[in-house]
Design an enzyme around this catalytic site. Structure first.
Site, short mmCIF file in Angstrom:
data_model
loop_
_atom_site.label_atom_id
_atom_site.label_comp_id
_atom_site.label_asym_id
_atom_site.label_seq_id
_atom_site.Cartn_x
_atom_site.Cartn_y
_atom_site.Cartn_z
CE LYS A 65 -2.19 -1.01 3.86
NZ LYS A 65 -1.55 -2.27 4.28
NE ARG A 73 -4.16 -1.36 10.38
CZ ARG A 73 -3.08 -0.81 9.80
NH1 ARG A 73 -3.14 0.39 9.30
NH2 ARG A 73 -1.96 -1.49 9.73
NE ARG A 98 6.45 -0.29 10.09
CZ ARG A 98 5.24 -0.38 9.55
NH1 ARG A 98 5.04 0.09 8.33
NH2 ARG A 98 4.25 -0.93 10.21
NE ARG A 104 2.22 -4.62 11.31
CZ ARG A 104 3.36 -4.48 10.61
NH1 ARG A 104 4.47 -5.06 11.02
NH2 ARG A 104 3.38 -3.74 9.54
P1 AMP Z 1 0.98 0.44 9.27
O1 AMP Z 1 2.16 1.30 9.03
O2 AMP Z 1 -0.24 0.88 8.47
O3 AMP Z 1 1.25 -1.04 9.11
O4 AMP Z 1 0.57 0.65 10.81
C1 AMP Z 1 1.46 0.31 11.86
C2 AMP Z 1 0.68 0.18 13.17
O5 AMP Z 1 0.05 1.43 13.48
C3 AMP Z 1 -0.47 -0.83 13.13
O6 AMP Z 1 -0.02 -2.16 13.40
C4 AMP Z 1 -1.37 -0.29 14.24
O7 AMP Z 1 -0.85 -0.58 15.53
C5 AMP Z 1 -1.26 1.22 14.04
N1 AMP Z 1 -2.26 1.73 13.07
C6 AMP Z 1 -2.00 2.31 11.85
N2 AMP Z 1 -3.14 2.67 11.23
C7 AMP Z 1 -4.15 2.31 12.08
C8 AMP Z 1 -5.56 2.40 12.02
N3 AMP Z 1 -6.19 2.91 10.94
N4 AMP Z 1 -6.28 1.94 13.08
C9 AMP Z 1 -5.68 1.42 14.17
N5 AMP Z 1 -4.35 1.28 14.29
C10 AMP Z 1 -3.58 1.73 13.26
#
Ligand code: AMP
Length: 216
Positions: free
Chosen positions: A13, A88, A161, A172
């Site tokens: 994404k 999400r 990360r 996740r």
């Molecule tokens: P990502 O970079 O999108 O994989 O997000 C990393 C982490 O941030 C996720 O595993 C969640 O802990 C948190 N996170 C990011 N976006 C959301 C969202 N829309 N709702 C809830 N938690 C989020």
């Protein structure tokens, strides 16, 4: 145009959003990036979110929706938005509808990146990025041309990360299956979902997304 890129962690994404930003002048709204920035700046939101993110669980709907609302306010009306990693949950999807209406916008398209989960774990666990410019790399699939030197900016420091380890990635994925995948039928009922093969080479995925957008 306002679109959602939907797919499990590691589906590409962020990579594809960055290309749409470059090619179409749209703006990427990644709640993951916003939360990581809040953690780094040690803001109250960052302090609350850090442990949750480290476990691979979801941060509260109210927090992420407030972040999105604030970004859209800062953006102004003329620029298209790419929602990356948001919504999400069903609650976030409902909140996004209300937020978009409040900004005089509508959701044009949801693009689902279809992927194989085991392959995703390989993708995620090997990924890292330039500490200076953020260019993305991978231990197996995309090393810099000169080892240890960023292709884009020449920096020599890289970062990973903290949540890109196998155990957290599995959590996740589980969160995605349990809470995020169920929002797809809502958008399907509106006839705005397009599916793209996320396992294809990066350029082919971009071309498929461009094709969808050209017809939207
Ligand atoms: P990502 O970079 O999108 O994989 O997000 C990393 C982490 O941030 C996720 O595993 C969640 O802990 C948190 N996170 C990011 N976006 C959301 C969202 N829309 N709702 C809830 N938690 C989020």
């Amino acid at each position: 145009m306002n679109i959602i890129l939907l797919g499990p962690p590691g589906a590409g994404k962020g990579t594809q959003a960055a290309r749409l930003v470059e090619g179409r002048g749209m703006r990427q709204l990644s709640t993951g990036d916003m939360l990581r920035a809040a953690v780094a700046a040690q803001t109250p939101i960052g302090l609350e979110a850090k442990a949750i993110m480290d476990r691979g669980e979801l941060v509260s709907d109210a927090i992420v929706s407030a972040l999105i609302d604030a970004e859209l306010t800062a953006m102004g009306p003329g620029t298209g938005a790419i929602f990356d990693g948001y919504p999400r949950t069903a609650e976030q999807a409902a909140q996004l509808d209300a937020i978009l209406a409040g900004h005089g916008r509508r959701l044009d398209r949801v693009i689902e990146l279809e992927v194989d989960e085991d392959e995703l774990v390989r993708r995620i666990v090997g990924r890292y990025s330039c500490a200076k410019c953020g260019a993305g790399y991978h231990d197996e699939f995309q090393q810099p041309a000169i080892p240890g030197v960023c292709d884009r900016c020449g920096a020599t420091e890289f970062k990973r990360r903290k949540d890109d380890n196998e155990e957290t990635v599995r959590t996740r994925m589980q969160e995605y299956r349990a809470k995020t995948a169920p929002i797809l039928p809502l958008y399907e009922a509106r006839g705005i979902v397009s599916r793209v093969d996320g396992m294809a080479p990066i350029d082919a995925v971009t071309a498929a997304i461009e094709d969808v957008l050209a017809k939207s």
